[in-house]
Design a protein around this motif. Sequence first.
Motif, PDB file in Angstrom:
ATOM      1  N   MET A  17      37.408  40.364  59.923  1.00 41.41           N
ATOM      2  CA  MET A  17      36.382  41.151  60.608  1.00 41.41           C
ATOM      3  C   MET A  17      35.825  42.256  59.716  1.00 41.41           C
ATOM      4  N   LEU A  18      36.687  42.852  58.890  1.00 47.55           N
ATOM      5  CA  LEU A  18      36.201  43.879  57.966  1.00 47.55           C
ATOM      6  C   LEU A  18      35.169  43.283  57.015  1.00 47.55           C
ATOM      7  N   MET A  19      35.514  42.150  56.426  1.00 46.85           N
ATOM      8  CA  MET A  19      34.586  41.519  55.490  1.00 46.85           C
ATOM      9  C   MET A  19      33.299  41.105  56.194  1.00 46.85           C
ATOM     10  N   ALA A  20      33.437  40.553  57.383  1.00 52.76           N
ATOM     11  CA  ALA A  20      32.254  40.133  58.136  1.00 52.76           C
ATOM     12  C   ALA A  20      31.346  41.310  58.454  1.00 52.76           C
ATOM     13  N   SER A  21      31.942  42.444  58.811  1.00 57.50           N
ATOM     14  CA  SER A  21      31.143  43.604  59.223  1.00 57.50           C
ATOM     15  C   SER A  21      30.293  44.143  58.077  1.00 57.50           C
ATOM     16  N   PHE A  22      30.809  44.060  56.848  1.00 52.61           N
ATOM     17  CA  PHE A  22      30.030  44.492  55.686  1.00 52.61           C
ATOM     18  C   PHE A  22      29.039  43.430  55.233  1.00 52.61           C
ATOM     19  N   LEU A  23      29.508  42.197  55.112  1.00 49.49           N
ATOM     20  CA  LEU A  23      28.665  41.127  54.563  1.00 49.49           C
ATOM     21  C   LEU A  23      27.484  40.810  55.470  1.00 49.49           C
ATOM     22  N   ALA A  24      27.633  41.054  56.781  1.00 51.32           N
ATOM     23  CA  ALA A  24      26.543  40.762  57.718  1.00 51.32           C
ATOM     24  C   ALA A  24      25.314  41.628  57.463  1.00 51.32           C
ATOM     25  N   GLU A  25      25.479  42.700  56.706  1.00 52.15           N
ATOM     26  CA  GLU A  25      24.340  43.558  56.396  1.00 52.15           C
ATOM     27  C   GLU A  25      23.368  42.879  55.422  1.00 52.15           C
ATOM     28  N   GLU A  26      23.872  41.915  54.636  1.00 55.75           N
ATOM     29  CA  GLU A  26      23.031  41.274  53.616  1.00 55.75           C
ATOM     30  C   GLU A  26      22.977  39.748  53.739  1.00 55.75           C
ATOM     31  N   TYR A  27      23.924  39.150  54.485  1.00 52.93           N
ATOM     32  CA  TYR A  27      24.034  37.695  54.545  1.00 52.93           C
ATOM     33  C   TYR A  27      24.135  37.224  55.995  1.00 52.93           C
ATOM     34  N   THR A  28      23.918  35.941  56.183  1.00 44.55           N
ATOM     35  CA  THR A  28      24.193  35.315  57.474  1.00 44.55           C
ATOM     36  C   THR A  28      25.674  34.938  57.487  1.00 44.55           C
ATOM     37  N   VAL A  29      26.419  35.534  58.398  1.00 40.24           N
ATOM     38  CA  VAL A  29      27.877  35.390  58.412  1.00 40.24           C
ATOM     39  C   VAL A  29      28.326  34.645  59.655  1.00 40.24           C
ATOM     40  N   THR A  30      29.238  33.690  59.460  1.00 41.37           N
ATOM     41  CA  THR A  30      29.896  33.009  60.568  1.00 41.37           C
ATOM     42  C   THR A  30      31.392  33.254  60.444  1.00 41.37           C
ATOM     43  N   PHE A 148      27.816  39.209  44.376  1.00 39.81           N
ATOM     44  CA  PHE A 148      27.465  39.539  45.754  1.00 39.81           C
ATOM     45  C   PHE A 148      26.771  40.892  45.788  1.00 39.81           C
ATOM     46  N   SER A 149      25.991  41.110  46.833  1.00 39.83           N
ATOM     47  CA  SER A 149      25.276  42.373  46.995  1.00 39.83           C
ATOM     48  C   SER A 149      26.260  43.543  47.032  1.00 39.83           C
ATOM     49  N   ALA A 150      25.839  44.658  46.453  1.00 42.14           N
ATOM     50  CA  ALA A 150      26.691  45.838  46.414  1.00 42.14           C
ATOM     51  C   ALA A 150      26.906  46.384  47.827  1.00 42.14           C
ATOM     52  N   SER A 151      28.146  46.761  48.104  1.00 38.27           N
ATOM     53  CA  SER A 151      28.487  47.395  49.382  1.00 38.27           C
ATOM     54  C   SER A 151      29.854  48.028  49.226  1.00 38.27           C
ATOM     55  N   PRO A 152      30.280  48.856  50.181  1.00 40.58           N
ATOM     56  CA  PRO A 152      31.636  49.427  50.095  1.00 40.58           C
ATOM     57  C   PRO A 152      32.733  48.371  50.025  1.00 40.58           C
ATOM     58  N   LEU A 153      32.407  47.108  50.368  1.00 45.04           N
ATOM     59  CA  LEU A 153      33.399  46.035  50.260  1.00 45.04           C
ATOM     60  C   LEU A 153      33.789  45.818  48.802  1.00 45.04           C
ATOM     61  N   GLN A 154      32.850  46.027  47.881  1.00 41.37           N
ATOM     62  CA  GLN A 154      33.045  45.967  46.429  1.00 41.37           C
ATOM     63  C   GLN A 154      33.726  44.658  46.002  1.00 41.37           C
ATOM     64  N   ILE A 155      32.986  43.559  46.090  1.00 37.20           N
ATOM     65  CA  ILE A 155      33.480  42.260  45.625  1.00 37.20           C
ATOM     66  C   ILE A 155      33.269  42.181  44.119  1.00 37.20           C
ATOM     67  N   VAL A 156      34.365  42.013  43.376  1.00 36.28           N
ATOM     68  CA  VAL A 156      34.286  41.980  41.915  1.00 36.28           C
ATOM     69  C   VAL A 156      34.897  40.673  41.410  1.00 36.28           C
ATOM     70  N   TRP A 157      34.323  40.154  40.322  1.00 32.29           N
ATOM     71  CA  TRP A 157      34.803  38.908  39.720  1.00 32.29           C
ATOM     72  C   TRP A 157      35.836  39.228  38.650  1.00 32.29           C
ATOM     73  N   GLU A 158      36.980  38.549  38.723  1.00 30.16           N
ATOM     74  CA  GLU A 158      38.065  38.748  37.769  1.00 30.16           C
ATOM     75  C   GLU A 158      38.197  37.518  36.872  1.00 30.16           C
ATOM     76  N   SER A 159      38.297  37.741  35.567  1.00 31.42           N
ATOM     77  CA  SER A 159      38.434  36.619  34.635  1.00 31.42           C
ATOM     78  C   SER A 159      39.829  36.006  34.680  1.00 31.42           C
ATOM     79  N   ASP A 160      40.838  36.805  35.082  1.00 27.10           N
ATOM     80  CA  ASP A 160      42.219  36.308  35.176  1.00 27.10           C
ATOM     81  C   ASP A 160      42.743  36.595  36.581  1.00 27.10           C
ATOM     82  N   ILE A 161      42.316  35.784  37.526  1.00 29.15           N
ATOM     83  CA  ILE A 161      42.659  36.042  38.925  1.00 29.15           C
ATOM     84  C   ILE A 161      44.145  35.809  39.181  1.00 29.15           C
TER      85      ILE A 161
END
Length: 279
Positions: A17-30, A148-161
């Motif tokens: 729900m946390l992720m959905a609440s942020f991502l819904a500001e820029e994307y269509t979320v299900t 992904f669009s910038a937001s307080p969720l701060q999704i970052v790509w890691e080269s060594d996940i």
Amino acid sequence: MRPIERIGIIGNGAVGMLMASFLAEEYTVTLYGRNGEHGDVTIERVGVTSGTARVVSKPIHLLDETEADVFFVTTKAHHVEAATERLTGNVPVFICANGIAHLDYAERRGFQLGVVEHGVTRDGTTIRHSGLGRVRIGSLTGMEPLVFSASPLQIVWESDIRHVVVEKLFANAIINPITALCRVPNGMVGQPPCRDVALAIYKELTSLFDESVPYTYIESIIEKTATNRSSMLRDIEAGRPTEVDAILTPLLKRAETRGVELTVIPLMQKLIIGASASC
């Protein structure tokens, strides 16, 4: 890959729900849940950030892979396989579960990994955002980074996940069982006598992994989440199954494979199982 416009989030718990609440500001979320409603749901977010978001909610059995450009799986670790059985990996899938039990499964299915560092709890459709962090994602299959669009969720790509997942495992393996058994918030893990147990667990963890995770990283997580109550503690208090089989049990198997003798971690595992059975 086509631009990301539609995001599917599997797991309608606090993190989903946390992720959905942020991502819904820029994307269509299900939002998909085991017992999810079929229709719109309004999520209210309070705490270090606040706001409301309206997203589509569906039960997991109605999931259609073609309806999203990317999926985030935010279920408990023991629900990951059932939650993703309808996915093929043709659409990127990021499993954001605790522990390492899902690593082989993710690699076998062609899925990717994620680590959620935010603190959050849920009460119905209201979530309390208790700590800011990042959502760190990366690939096991060599796919190109996603942005992904910038937001307080701060999704970052890691080269060594993989290393990121091991870091999170160290923190979970130390903080979760101690707080669950002692019934204390995370900050107490940094204080004696809990700190002595934490250091003993850390010493055993370092013998199981080639990756180096400094104890200062654990201390930083304890400090950032000092007032939080760990997910394992909340599961025991609520009488729910814990993620012991995702966080601690795989460590016992790893020790056996490596020929490493452990003392503290097996004891913590047995105590958590006992505490869960008494709920």
